[in-house]
Design an enzyme around this catalytic site. Structure first.
Site, PDB file in Angstrom:
ATOM      1  CE1 TYR A 119      -3.486   2.764   0.555  1.00 23.43           C
ATOM      2  CE2 TYR A 119      -1.990   3.514   2.288  1.00 23.43           C
ATOM      3  CZ  TYR A 119      -3.081   3.737   1.460  1.00 23.43           C
ATOM      4  OH  TYR A 119      -3.748   4.938   1.519  1.00 23.43           O
ATOM      5  NE  ARG A 166       1.272  13.390  10.630  1.00 24.11           N
ATOM      6  CZ  ARG A 166       1.589  13.921   9.458  1.00 24.11           C
ATOM      7  NH1 ARG A 166       2.713  14.576   9.306  1.00 24.11           N
ATOM      8  NH2 ARG A 166       0.784  13.780   8.416  1.00 24.11           N
ATOM      9  NE  ARG A 176      -8.515   8.786   6.150  1.00 25.46           N
ATOM     10  CZ  ARG A 176      -9.029  10.016   6.255  1.00 25.46           C
ATOM     11  NH1 ARG A 176     -10.116  10.334   5.577  1.00 25.46           N
ATOM     12  NH2 ARG A 176      -8.461  10.919   7.032  1.00 25.46           N
ATOM     13  CG  PHE A 236      13.133  18.649  -3.119  1.00 15.91           C
ATOM     14  CD1 PHE A 236      11.913  19.282  -2.929  1.00 15.91           C
ATOM     15  CD2 PHE A 236      13.164  17.441  -3.802  1.00 15.91           C
ATOM     16  CE1 PHE A 236      10.737  18.719  -3.407  1.00 15.91           C
ATOM     17  CE2 PHE A 236      11.994  16.871  -4.283  1.00 15.91           C
ATOM     18  CZ  PHE A 236      10.783  17.507  -4.092  1.00 15.91           C
TER      19      PHE A 236
END
Length: 318
Positions: A119, A166, A176, A236
């Site tokens: 997933y 989290r 969910r 980044f």
């Protein structure tokens, strides 16, 4: 990471890379909005997800406010970049739809750790592949995607597992459930039971097991960062990893994780942002938060105690 945090990170990128990442991100946010909408019946959700890649190059198509503006900008990208985004959204949409469809016959759609990785691959591992391919397509100084595929995927999975860890309460409130049953079923019979006060010790041990599973990806994250030469691209890539690792340390052994979303303070986040300038500095940050995890791993009765210590001690040699 929040949209605001992400916007701050990309501002230092070369404009051509910044625009690419922005459009890619907005396309993926569109898919995420569809997946997260638990009021949308699967008969509508699955086809929307599976056909999303076709619709993003259809001028005027929209499913939410102003998404047609995103499509207009998408259609201005070079054809090679459009093809990369279409390929990623096709795979991701099918993966999201597959997992969403399982919920029509089962309360839980992530059962095993293999399911969990699969997933996370669909919703985040593919993101890393897409960004790497996009950067390579415009000649950015970045490692080859194919040669580094495994660690690129692992880095994305790491970030997604952090988000899932989290956002437990927020996700549960929206019906969910992303925590793998293979882990939480060792502690409670239903995942909702983790928030019961009488299950506090079990809940903390379950949290430890999720943290341990997430820690397994840290070496791959650091190994990828070592390969980056461009300072702006390094920052980044490093910033969300550093922010995520600090959040992981804050979440570990923190029972508040079962009542609210744990976030690092804005001041701490700002300091981390400005420290992501070199591999040596990032290694220091990871070392610092590894020490936090070690200090919190103070319950020998926790089934995950030894393994967490072992993996943290291995990381101390960074």
């Amino acid at each position: 990471m929040t949209s605001g945090s992400f916007a701050a990170i990309i501002m230092d990128l070369d404009p051509k890379l910044r625009d690419l990442v922005c459009i890619f991100y907005l396309c993926l946010r569109g898919m995420d909005t569809i997946e997260d909408d638990m009021t949308l019946p699967i008969e509508k959700k699955a086809p929307l997800l599976r056909s999303f890649y076709k619709n993003i190059n259809q001028k005027g198509w929209t499913f939410t406010e102003k998404f047609d503006v995103v499509i207009e900008e998408f259609l201005l990208l070079p054809e090679e970049c459009q093809a990369i985004i279409i390929n990623i959204t096709k795979q991701m949409g099918n993966g999201m739809a597959d997992f969403a469809s399982i919920l029509t016959c089962d309360k839980y759609n992530i059962i095993t750790l293999k399911d969990f990785d699969k997933y996370c691959y669909y919703v985040a591992g593919l993101v890393g592949i897409g960004i790497s391919d996009l950067f390579n397509s415009v000649g950015a100084t970045i490692p080859d995607t194919t040669k580094n595929l495994d660690i690129i995927i692992s880095m994305g999975i790491f970030l997604q597992k952090l988000n899932i860890l989290r956002d437990f309460v927020e996700d549960l409130n929206e019906n969910r459930r992303f925590w793998p049953k293979e882990i939480w079923y060792q502690y409670v019979s239903e995942i909702e039971d983790l928030i019961l006060v009488e299950n506090k010790e079990k809940a903390l041990n379950c949290l430890s097991a999720l943290v341990l599973n997430t820690l397994l990806h840290v070496p791959d994250c650091l190994n990828y960062l070592i390969l980056l030469d461009d300072p702006d691209i390094f920052s980044f890539a490093a910033t969300p990893l550093v922010m995520g690792y600090s959040t992981l340390a804050s979440t570990f052994k923190n029972y508040d994780s079962y009542s609210k979303v744990i976030k690092i303070r804005k001041g701490e986040g700002a300091k981390l942002f400005f420290r992501c300038t070199s591999m040596s500095e990032v290694a220091k940050i990871f070392f610092e938060y590894t020490q936090v995890i070690i200090s919190r791993n103070n319950d020998p009765q926790d089934p995950n105690f030894v393994k967490i210590n072992d993996i943290c001690e291995q990381g101390e040699g960074i």
